[in-house]
Design a protein around this motif. Structure first.
Motif, PDB file in Angstrom:
ATOM      1  N   SER A  25       0.839  -1.191   0.000  1.00  0.00           N
ATOM      2  CA  SER A  25       0.000   0.000   0.000  1.00  0.00           C
ATOM      3  C   SER A  25       0.873   1.240   0.000  1.00  0.00           C
ATOM      4  O   SER A  25       1.848   1.343   0.753  1.00  0.00           O
ATOM      5  CB  SER A  25      -0.924   0.009   1.228  1.00  0.00           C
ATOM      6  N   GLY A  26       0.545   2.177  -0.879  1.00  0.00           N
ATOM      7  CA  GLY A  26       1.219   3.465  -0.938  1.00  0.00           C
ATOM      8  C   GLY A  26       0.253   4.569  -0.573  1.00  0.00           C
ATOM      9  O   GLY A  26      -0.873   4.310  -0.128  1.00  0.00           O
ATOM     10  N   GLU A  27       0.669   5.796  -0.793  1.00  0.00           N
ATOM     11  CA  GLU A  27      -0.172   6.930  -0.415  1.00  0.00           C
ATOM     12  C   GLU A  27      -1.475   6.960  -1.197  1.00  0.00           C
ATOM     13  O   GLU A  27      -2.525   7.342  -0.662  1.00  0.00           O
ATOM     14  CB  GLU A  27       0.588   8.244  -0.628  1.00  0.00           C
ATOM     15  N   ASP A  28      -1.429   6.561  -2.480  1.00  0.00           N
ATOM     16  CA  ASP A  28      -2.602   6.691  -3.345  1.00  0.00           C
ATOM     17  C   ASP A  28      -3.310   5.374  -3.622  1.00  0.00           C
ATOM     18  O   ASP A  28      -4.387   5.361  -4.225  1.00  0.00           O
ATOM     19  CB  ASP A  28      -2.196   7.325  -4.674  1.00  0.00           C
ATOM     20  N   GLY A 124       6.779   7.680  -8.883  1.00  0.00           N
ATOM     21  CA  GLY A 124       5.580   7.155  -9.513  1.00  0.00           C
ATOM     22  C   GLY A 124       4.584   6.510  -8.575  1.00  0.00           C
ATOM     23  O   GLY A 124       3.763   5.696  -8.991  1.00  0.00           O
ATOM     24  N   GLY A 125       4.619   6.872  -7.311  1.00  0.00           N
ATOM     25  CA  GLY A 125       3.702   6.276  -6.340  1.00  0.00           C
ATOM     26  C   GLY A 125       4.205   4.978  -5.737  1.00  0.00           C
ATOM     27  O   GLY A 125       3.521   4.386  -4.892  1.00  0.00           O
ATOM     28  N   VAL A 126       5.381   4.514  -6.175  1.00  0.00           N
ATOM     29  CA  VAL A 126       5.974   3.313  -5.593  1.00  0.00           C
ATOM     30  C   VAL A 126       6.678   3.712  -4.309  1.00  0.00           C
ATOM     31  O   VAL A 126       7.619   4.502  -4.333  1.00  0.00           O
ATOM     32  CB  VAL A 126       6.979   2.656  -6.564  1.00  0.00           C
ATOM     33  N   PRO A 127       6.240   3.212  -3.150  1.00  0.00           N
ATOM     34  CA  PRO A 127       6.838   3.656  -1.888  1.00  0.00           C
ATOM     35  C   PRO A 127       8.201   3.024  -1.648  1.00  0.00           C
ATOM     36  O   PRO A 127       8.564   2.016  -2.259  1.00  0.00           O
ATOM     37  CB  PRO A 127       5.829   3.156  -0.841  1.00  0.00           C
TER      38      PRO A 127
END
Length: 252
Positions: A25-28, A124-127
Motif C-alpha cells: 500500500s502506498g499513499e494513493d 511514480g507512487g511506488v513507496p
C-alpha cells in the motif's frame, strides 16, 4: 491467498518455484510487485486484491526475467514501472519472454507481458527506497520500506534458490558481491525479507540469508566445492554448473 507480513505489505506465493507476488500500500493505492505465475494465480491474486478494497495504482517489476514480467487486466491499466535498464531489456526481449511463458505456464495473458516504463524521478507512487544493482539480471532492483521494516529483494536472498549469475554477462561475481553489500546495508533497517522465490524471512533469518549467499559466492570465487544445502535439489545442478563454469572462466 494474500498473507500480511507487515503493515500494508502482503505476499501471495505460487506453487511454481515458490514465486512471491507482493502487494504494497502506498499513499494513493496499491502497488503490485512481480505478480505471477500462471493464469489461475493471477486471477486469484486479483480476487485477493479486490477484497482489500483499495485501488491498484501501479505495478513494479524487479528484473526482466519472464516470470517477473507478468500482469493481468483485472489489476487495471496502470503504469508498470521498473529501472530504466530493466525496462529496456524487457522491451527488447518481449517476444522471447512471451514464448517462455507460453511454454512454461498456462493461462498467462501473453499480450500484457513486459510492458514496462522506467520509474520516474518522483517514484511514480511506488513507496520506499529503490536499490538497483546488476547481479542476476540487468537493472535488478530491491525495494526497502524502512518505515515498515521490510526489504523486497527480487531474485536474491532465497532459501530455495542458489545465487544465479546472469548468463553471458562478465563480472557477475563482482556484481553479486556488490549487490549483497547493498542489501546488507539495507537490511539494517529491515526485520522482514520478501525474496522473489521462497519463504519470507524474519529477524535473524535475514542475516542468515545474506551469509548463505556470500558463502556460495565465495566458494565459486575460490573454485571450492559448495556445501550449500540448497543444492540438495537436483534441478539446481544445471544452474550450479553454469555458475561454476562462469566463475572458472573469470578466473582464467
Amino acid at each position: 491467498m494474500l498473507t500480511q507480513v507487515a503493515d500494508g505489505v502482503w505476499v501471495r506465493q505460487s506453487e511454481w518455484v515458490w514465486s512471491n507476488a507482493v502487494v504494497v500500500s502506498g499513499e494513493d493505492g496499491l502497488v503490485i510487485i512481480d505478480p505471477g505465475i500462471d493464469g489461475a494465480d493471477l486471477s486469484q491474486l486479483a480476487d485477493d486484491v479486490e477484497r482489500l478494497g483499495i485501488p491498484v495504482v501501479a505495478g513494479f517489476c524487479t528484473h526482466p526475467h519472464w516470470d517477473h514480467l507478468l500482469w493481468h487486466s483485472r489489476f487495471g491499466d496502470v503504469p508498470r514501472y521498473a529501472t530504466a535498464g530493466c525496462a529496456q531489456v524487457a522491451s527488447e526481449a518481449r517476444e522471447r519472454a512471451q514464448a517462455m511463458a507460453a511454454d512454461t505456464a498456462s493461462g498467462i495473458p501473453l499480450e500484457l507481458i513486459g510492458l514496462l516504463t522506467p520509474l520516474p524521478a518522483d517514484g511514480g507512487g511506488v513507496p520506499g527506497k529503490l536499490i538497483e544493482h546488476q547481479a542476476h539480471a540487468v537493472g535488478h532492483a530491491a525495494i526497502l520500506l524502512a518505515d515498515r521494516g521490510v526489504l523486497i529483494a527480487g531474485d536474491m536472498l532465497s532459501d530455495v534458490l542458489i545465487p544465479l549469475l546472469g548468463a553471458r554477462r562478465p563480472g557477475q561475481l563482482d556484481a553479486y558481491e556488490a549487490a549483497l553489500a547493498q542489501l546488507d546495508e539495507a537490511a539494517q533497517y529491515a526485520d522482514v525479507l520478501v525474496p522473489g522465490h521462497g519463504t519470507v524471512a524474519k529477524g535473524p533469518d535475514l542475516a542468515a540469508r545474506l551469509a548463505a549467499d556470500r558463502a556460495y559466492i565465495d566458494a565459486l570465487r575460490q573454485g571450492a566445492d559448495s556445501t550449500d544445502p540448497r543444492l540438495a535439489q537436483d534441478w539446481l545442478a544445471g544452474p550450479h554448473q553454469s555458475n561454476v563454469a562462469q566463475a572458472s572462466a573469470a578466473a582464467s
